[in-house]
Design a protein around this motif. Structure first.
Motif, PDB file in Angstrom:
ATOM      1  N   SER A 154     -96.912  12.996  46.222  1.00 13.79           N
ATOM      2  CA  SER A 154     -96.561  12.544  47.578  1.00 13.79           C
ATOM      3  C   SER A 154     -95.060  12.700  47.823  1.00 13.79           C
ATOM      4  O   SER A 154     -94.635  13.082  48.915  1.00 13.79           O
ATOM      5  N   LYS A 169    -102.958   7.641  41.979  1.00 13.79           N
ATOM      6  CA  LYS A 169    -103.324   8.267  43.250  1.00 13.79           C
ATOM      7  C   LYS A 169    -103.144   7.282  44.401  1.00 13.79           C
ATOM      8  O   LYS A 169    -103.319   6.072  44.234  1.00 13.79           O
ATOM      9  N   VAL A 170    -102.811   7.813  45.567  1.00 12.69           N
ATOM     10  CA  VAL A 170    -102.569   6.987  46.758  1.00 12.69           C
ATOM     11  C   VAL A 170    -103.775   6.117  47.076  1.00 12.69           C
ATOM     12  O   VAL A 170    -103.646   4.945  47.431  1.00 12.69           O
ATOM     13  N   ILE A 203     -98.537   9.538  43.317  1.00  8.44           N
ATOM     14  CA  ILE A 203     -97.212   9.089  43.786  1.00  8.44           C
ATOM     15  C   ILE A 203     -96.219  10.233  43.697  1.00  8.44           C
ATOM     16  O   ILE A 203     -95.476  10.519  44.648  1.00  8.44           O
ATOM     17  N   LEU A 239     -99.943   8.750  54.358  1.00  5.30           N
ATOM     18  CA  LEU A 239    -100.055   9.343  53.030  1.00  5.30           C
ATOM     19  C   LEU A 239    -101.430  10.000  52.850  1.00  5.30           C
ATOM     20  O   LEU A 239    -102.394   9.635  53.507  1.00  5.30           O
ATOM     21  N   ASN A 258     -99.329   3.890  57.244  1.00  2.00           N
ATOM     22  CA  ASN A 258     -98.842   4.946  56.361  1.00  2.00           C
ATOM     23  C   ASN A 258     -99.545   6.266  56.678  1.00  2.00           C
ATOM     24  O   ASN A 258    -100.693   6.298  57.104  1.00  2.00           O
ATOM     25  N   LEU A 316     -94.235   3.163  48.845  1.00  2.00           N
ATOM     26  CA  LEU A 316     -94.197   4.614  48.635  1.00  2.00           C
ATOM     27  C   LEU A 316     -93.696   5.324  49.892  1.00  2.00           C
ATOM     28  O   LEU A 316     -92.855   6.234  49.811  1.00  2.00           O
ATOM     29  N   SER A 317     -94.198   4.928  51.064  1.00  2.00           N
ATOM     30  CA  SER A 317     -93.720   5.516  52.331  1.00  2.00           C
ATOM     31  C   SER A 317     -92.218   5.301  52.485  1.00  2.00           C
ATOM     32  O   SER A 317     -91.477   6.204  52.908  1.00  2.00           O
ATOM     33  N   LYS A 324     -98.491   1.159  49.032  1.00  3.87           N
ATOM     34  CA  LYS A 324     -98.432   2.273  49.989  1.00  3.87           C
ATOM     35  C   LYS A 324     -97.202   2.150  50.879  1.00  3.87           C
ATOM     36  O   LYS A 324     -96.528   3.148  51.182  1.00  3.87           O
ATOM     37  N   ASP A 351    -104.613  10.492  50.550  1.00  7.61           N
ATOM     38  CA  ASP A 351    -105.279   9.684  49.524  1.00  7.61           C
ATOM     39  C   ASP A 351    -105.392  10.372  48.170  1.00  7.61           C
ATOM     40  O   ASP A 351    -105.307   9.721  47.128  1.00  7.61           O
TER      41      ASP A 351
END
Length: 621
Positions: free
Chosen positions: A86, A148-149, A83, A77, A75, A160-161, A157, A79
């Motif tokens: 992002s 939070k990521v 969410i 993303l 990922n 989310l990606s 994760k 940190d």
């Protein structure tokens, strides 16, 4: 319409050639899967297509104006972002509008900013988009937008990606193992989403159910050559078998010709004419063809496993919880000889924890695990292998065992086992740090199997393995005579290997289901249909009351729902201004301005209410 062209690209690392002079194209609405063995360059090809790496020769051409997105196995993303942050971090203009509207909702006292954001939502037709992206987040179980990521699990994760890419709806989507770290529910939702959406896909995946139900074309890189199949996974298997049969027939023919030409070559004097020189050149072509071999690795082993006593492993009222999350609650089970059990359930229900409790890696809160004296457990975990620096492949496996005993006094050596799992003689003396991620997993499997356990525990063994290796592993496990306990989201693998399931429902609820995954899915689907039929019967009489938009067209339903939302927002605005007047908090200089604003709001409410009544009347008609 062509979206992307791969033109004569090659890639090597030192003496090792991954692929040479390969070409193919990706066209609009194609859903292509790319299949190749681990270590043959699948991830490298993905990186080249996405501009993250350069080919040694050739080029990748992307059609102008095409929006492409890449879901990698790692990922990208940040940190410290939540969410929600992002998702809004992308360049999507509609998402920027929604972001401003969400901020305005959090600060309702700034009426001007709210009105501006509200109007922007209307201008960009963002209401439907907002609903769609929230549905995607809901389906992917990403409902706490403020998380939070850095506090997310690996699976969260990945989801989310995936959500960020799906929400942005690119023209071309490149996916590297999209089902890894997703549970079965997520995989089946994603499978259904891709199957029905008009989206162009190019993916690497080992999930054969996914290939079957989503892809309409398969490209295979086999022994350095590219083969294309216009169909799904079943079609690919059929046509590949035909191709191999044809190739083998061609090799047999070349062998016969080679014998004749070899005899001729041996009879020739050293000085040859031009004509005989030409025939000599042809001879070497025939020789290469005749000596070509397909490296098919069928594992048919009669393993002489260590004797198992009457007691295998017994679980006596075992319990485990982490704060409020219950994993096991007085769970008991007595494993029998030859049992082949699969474990399924949503992420977070405790599947891997259960395996760690069973093997003593984690302590129990209460209860006992009793292991028979003759039981030798082999445990393949998700953590993988940690080789020493400078180790070679063959040295790693020999640390765990030199051979597996077979029936009739035969053995399979460490080297032979590696060969069956696609490590040829040359590869066995490669340094481990040169292996790909999938090859490392394959080596780790061999280190577990060489110990000849009679109770084998596998936690997600199919992650990062290619389809060729999966077939080898399945063949091995079908011949395996011991007990087998497997956690896997690979439905195809589970159907072939296990004969009953532990279904982890969460909060300590575990069901023992007598059948494989397809049996379970059919049972669950039939139960859902029965429930739906019962609900339909009971609700049929008051259908109109529960489905008030029934007589409206789809667009009118959307309009009706949107108007209700807008009227509610306008009423809130109206009440706020009226309260200001009532409390005497409007400055003299602002009275005329606020009165005009209130007048405009009331006019909007009246206009929208008229339309709302029109739609309501149509609904009841």
């Amino acid at each position: 319409m062509n979206y992307l062209s791969v033109e004569n690209i090659s890639k090597s690392f030192g003496e090792r050639t991954l692929f040479d002079n390969i070409s193919f194209g990706i066209n609009k609405d194609q859903k292509i899967a790319f299949i190749a063995k681990n270590g043959s360059g699948k991830t490298t090809l993905m990186s080249i297509i996405n501009g993250l790496d350069e080919p040694d020769t050739g080029q990748v051409v992307l059609r102008k104006g095409i929006r492409m997105a890449f879901l990698s196995q790692d990922n990208n993303l940040q940190d410290e972002l939540t969410i929600e942050e992002s998702i809004f971090a992308s360049d999507n203009e509609t998402l920027k509008v929604i972001e401003q509207y969400e901020k305005a909702l959090e600060n309702p006292e700034d009426e001007e900013a709210y009105q501006k954001a509200f109007d922007a939502m209307d201008r960009h037709n963002a209401w439907d988009f907002e609903t769609q992206y929230k549905q995607i987040l809901f389906k992917l179980k990403l409902e706490d937008f403020k998380l939070k990521v850095k506090n997310l699990s690996g699976g969260q994760k990945k989801r989310l990606s995936l959500a960020i890419i799906l929400i942005n709806r690119p023209d071309l989507l490149i996916l590297d193992e999209p089902t890894n770290h997703l549970d079965l529910e997520m995989i089946e939702w994603l499978e259904a989403y891709f199957a029905k959406e008009n989206i162009t896909l190019f993916m690497v995946t080992h999930d054969r159910f996914f290939l079957e139900r989503v892809c309409n074309e398969i490209i295979e890189l086999d022994n350095g050559k590219l083969y294309q199949y216009k169909g799904n996974y079943s079609y690919y298997l059929e046509k590949k078998e035909e191709r191999i049969t044809s190739e083998n027939a061609s090799i047999d023919k070349a062998k016969n010709l080679f014998v004749k030409e070899l005899e001729w070559m041996r009879r020739q004097p050293k000085a040859r004419t031009t004509k005989s020189k030409s025939r000599q050149d042809d001879f070497y072509v025939i020789k290469e063809k005749a000596q070509s071999r397909r490296k098919e690795n069928k594992v048919e082993l009669e393993i002489n496993m260590e004797r198992m006593g009457s007691k295998i492993i017994e679980l006596h009222k075992i319990s485990k919880k982490f704060k409020d999350r219950v994993i096991l609650d007085n769970f008991s089970f007595d494993f029998q000889r030859g049992e082949r059990i699969g474990i399924i359930g949503k992420n977070g229900t405790g599947k891997s924890t259960f395996l760690n409790l069973l093997t003593g890696t984690l302590p129990l809160d209460s209860g006992r695990v009793v292991k028979g004296e003759t039981i030798k457990v082999g445990y393949y975990t998700q953590s993988g292998i940690n080789p020493k620096p400078g180790q070679r492949v063959i040295d790693v496996i020999k640390e765990f065992g030199e051979y597996i005993p077979l029936m009739k006094g035969k053995i399979i050596s460490a080297s032979q086992l590696l060969e069956r799992f696609l490590f040829d003689a040359k590869k066995q003396y490669d340094f481990v740090d040169k292996l790909s991620g999938g090859e490392l997993k394959r080596l780790y499997l061999c280190t577990v199997l060489i110990q000849n356990p009679n109770f084998l525990i596998l936690d997600e063994p199919t992650n990062d393995l290619d389809i060729v290796t999966l077939n080898v592993l399945e063949s091995f496990l079908l011949d395996y005579p011991g007990c087998l306990l497997v956690v896997s989201h690979d439905r195809y693998f589970m159907d072939k290997i296990v004969d009953h399931l532990f279904v982890f429902r969460g909060q300590g609820v575990i069901e023992n289901f007598p059948g494989n995954y397809s049996d379970f899915r059919a049972y669950e689907d039939s139960a859902d249909v029965t429930i739906q039929k019962e609900e339909t019967k009971t609700e049929k009489k008051d259908w109109k009351q529960k489905n008030p938009t029934g007589n409206l067209t789809f667009n009118e339903q959307k309009e009706y729902q949107k108007i209700e939302r807008e009227i509610k927002d306008l009423e809130t605005d109206k009440a706020k201004i009226e309260q200001l007047f009532s409390d005497g908090k409007v400055a003299d200089a602002d009275i005329e301005k606020k009165a005009k604003e209130l007048e405009n709001i009331i006019a909007k409410i009246e206009t929208k209410e008229e339309r709302w009544f029109e739609l309501s009347a149509k609904m009841e008609g």
